[in-house]
Design a protein around this motif. Structure first.
Motif, short mmCIF file in Angstrom:
data_model
loop_
_atom_site.label_atom_id
_atom_site.label_comp_id
_atom_site.label_asym_id
_atom_site.label_seq_id
_atom_site.Cartn_x
_atom_site.Cartn_y
_atom_site.Cartn_z
N ASP A 197 0.82 -1.21 0.00
CA ASP A 197 0.00 0.00 0.00
C ASP A 197 0.86 1.26 0.00
O ASP A 197 0.50 2.27 -0.62
N ASN A 198 1.99 1.24 0.68
CA ASN A 198 2.87 2.41 0.76
C ASN A 198 4.20 2.19 0.03
O ASN A 198 5.20 2.84 0.34
N SER A 199 4.20 1.30 -0.96
CA SER A 199 5.42 1.01 -1.70
C SER A 199 5.94 2.24 -2.43
O SER A 199 5.17 3.05 -2.96
N ASN A 200 7.26 2.39 -2.47
CA ASN A 200 7.89 3.47 -3.23
C ASN A 200 8.31 3.01 -4.63
O ASN A 200 8.85 3.79 -5.41
N ILE A 201 8.08 1.74 -4.94
CA ILE A 201 8.50 1.17 -6.22
C ILE A 201 7.32 0.67 -7.03
O ILE A 201 7.21 0.96 -8.22
N TYR A 202 6.41 -0.06 -6.39
CA TYR A 202 5.35 -0.75 -7.12
C TYR A 202 4.03 0.00 -7.12
O TYR A 202 3.66 0.63 -6.13
N TYR A 203 3.34 -0.09 -8.26
CA TYR A 203 1.96 0.35 -8.37
C TYR A 203 1.07 -0.85 -8.04
O TYR A 203 1.35 -1.97 -8.49
N VAL A 204 0.00 -0.63 -7.30
CA VAL A 204 -1.01 -1.67 -7.08
C VAL A 204 -2.37 -1.04 -7.31
O VAL A 204 -2.69 0.01 -6.73
N ILE A 205 -3.16 -1.65 -8.20
CA ILE A 205 -4.49 -1.14 -8.49
C ILE A 205 -5.47 -2.30 -8.53
O ILE A 205 -5.09 -3.46 -8.68
N ALA A 206 -6.75 -1.97 -8.36
CA ALA A 206 -7.83 -2.94 -8.57
C ALA A 206 -8.86 -2.28 -9.47
O ALA A 206 -9.13 -1.07 -9.35
N VAL A 207 -9.41 -3.06 -10.38
CA VAL A 207 -10.42 -2.58 -11.32
C VAL A 207 -11.65 -3.48 -11.18
O VAL A 207 -11.51 -4.71 -11.15
N ASP A 208 -12.85 -2.87 -11.05
CA ASP A 208 -14.05 -3.68 -10.86
C ASP A 208 -14.57 -4.23 -12.19
O ASP A 208 -13.97 -4.02 -13.25
N MET A 209 -15.70 -4.90 -12.16
CA MET A 209 -16.23 -5.55 -13.36
C MET A 209 -16.80 -4.55 -14.36
O MET A 209 -17.12 -4.92 -15.50
N ASN A 210 -16.90 -3.29 -13.98
CA ASN A 210 -17.30 -2.24 -14.91
C ASN A 210 -16.09 -1.51 -15.49
O ASN A 210 -16.23 -0.46 -16.11
N SER A 211 -14.91 -2.07 -15.24
CA SER A 211 -13.64 -1.51 -15.73
C SER A 211 -13.29 -0.18 -15.08
O SER A 211 -12.57 0.63 -15.66
N ASN A 212 -13.79 0.06 -13.88
CA ASN A 212 -13.49 1.29 -13.15
C ASN A 212 -12.54 1.00 -11.98
O ASN A 212 -12.60 -0.08 -11.37
N TYR A 213 -11.67 1.97 -11.69
CA TYR A 213 -10.76 1.81 -10.56
C TYR A 213 -11.55 1.64 -9.26
O TYR A 213 -12.46 2.43 -8.97
N SER A 214 -11.18 0.63 -8.48
CA SER A 214 -11.80 0.45 -7.16
C SER A 214 -10.77 0.58 -6.03
O SER A 214 -11.14 0.70 -4.87
N TYR A 215 -9.48 0.55 -6.39
CA TYR A 215 -8.42 0.72 -5.40
C TYR A 215 -7.15 1.20 -6.09
O TYR A 215 -6.84 0.79 -7.21
N LEU A 216 -6.41 2.09 -5.42
CA LEU A 216 -5.09 2.54 -5.87
C LEU A 216 -4.18 2.57 -4.66
O LEU A 216 -4.58 3.04 -3.60
N ASN A 217 -2.95 2.09 -4.80
CA ASN A 217 -2.03 2.29 -3.69
C ASN A 217 -1.47 3.72 -3.74
O ASN A 217 -1.73 4.49 -4.67
N LYS A 218 -0.70 4.07 -2.73
CA LYS A 218 -0.24 5.46 -2.58
C LYS A 218 0.61 5.90 -3.76
O LYS A 218 0.47 7.03 -4.25
N ARG A 219 1.50 5.04 -4.25
CA ARG A 219 2.39 5.42 -5.36
C ARG A 219 1.59 5.71 -6.62
O ARG A 219 1.84 6.71 -7.30
N TYR A 220 0.64 4.85 -6.96
CA TYR A 220 -0.15 5.06 -8.18
C TYR A 220 -0.95 6.35 -8.06
O TYR A 220 -1.02 7.15 -9.00
N SER A 221 -1.54 6.56 -6.90
CA SER A 221 -2.33 7.77 -6.67
C SER A 221 -1.45 9.03 -6.78
O SER A 221 -1.83 10.01 -7.42
#
Length: 201
Positions: A12-36
């Motif tokens: 969640d607080n990684s300085n290297i990796y992006y982590v995201i989740a996309v729901d079944m409507n193809s919309n973002y449902s989660y972003l970690n701190k780096r991606y955001s």
């Protein structure tokens, strides 16, 4: 879903990796701190928005194909290389791994992805121009330049371009299609550098 929760807690607080989740409507449902931090300044709040807002439209087909594979083979992880807007009129190149998410009833819930920036590892047109400028300042004889063009550079470049054409004609993993295209584009850029060198002769 449990795997996603564990990954989210870890990165969640990684300085290297992006982590995201996309729901079944193809919309973002989660972003970690780096991606955001990287992408929301360009696009505003992303939760609830279609995932394609951050990326090169030509890469949508890759995302769709890899997501389909993730749901078809839920026990596996599938790779993809995606270009993301950099906010300066260009793109950063990112590498991802996709995995399907399922709810407690065994119904598809979305896709979660882990990625990172690989732009610095890719040979860009800018780097090639810098290499050309450096070569133009190097004091070499015409004979040395001719030898470099015909033997040192031309032969391996022709091999690379031939291999990308061969890969393009084969059925390869959709996640690799974009990588093959980028290798081919870089080879063409290098070919232009060689032509410019030939012009100096």
């Amino acid at each position: 879903m449990q795997n996603f929760e564990e990954t989210r807690k870890l990165l969640d607080n990684s300085n290297i990796y992006y982590v995201i989740a996309v729901d079944m409507n193809s919309n973002y449902s989660y972003l970690n701190k780096r991606y955001s931090t990287i992408f929301e300044p360009m696009h505003g709040s992303l939760i609830g928005k279609h995932y394609s807002v951050t990326m090169h439209q030509d890469d949508l087909e890759i995302c769709n194909a890899v997501s389909t594979q993730a749901f078809t083979y839920p026990e596996k992880i599938f790779p993809a290389i995606i270009r993301k807007f950099d906010g300066k009129g260009g793109y950063v190149i990112t590498q991802w791994e996709y995995k399907a998410m399922w709810d407690e009833n065994g119904q598809p819930e979305g896709v979660f992805c882990i990625g990172h920036d690989i732009t610095q590892h890719m040979q860009t047109s800018t780097e090639l121009k810098q290499a050309k400028a450096s070569l133009s300042k190097t004091k070499v004889t015409l004979e040395q330049m001719a030898y470099m063009q015909s033997h040192v550079i031309r032969k391996p470049l022709a091999n690379i371009m031939g291999l990308t054409l061969l890969l393009d004609s084969m059925e390869v993993d959709p996640g690799l299609v974009n990588m093959v295209k980028m290798i081919n584009d870089s080879a063409k850029d290098l070919d232009q550098v060689i032509k410019d060198m030939a012009g100096k002769l």
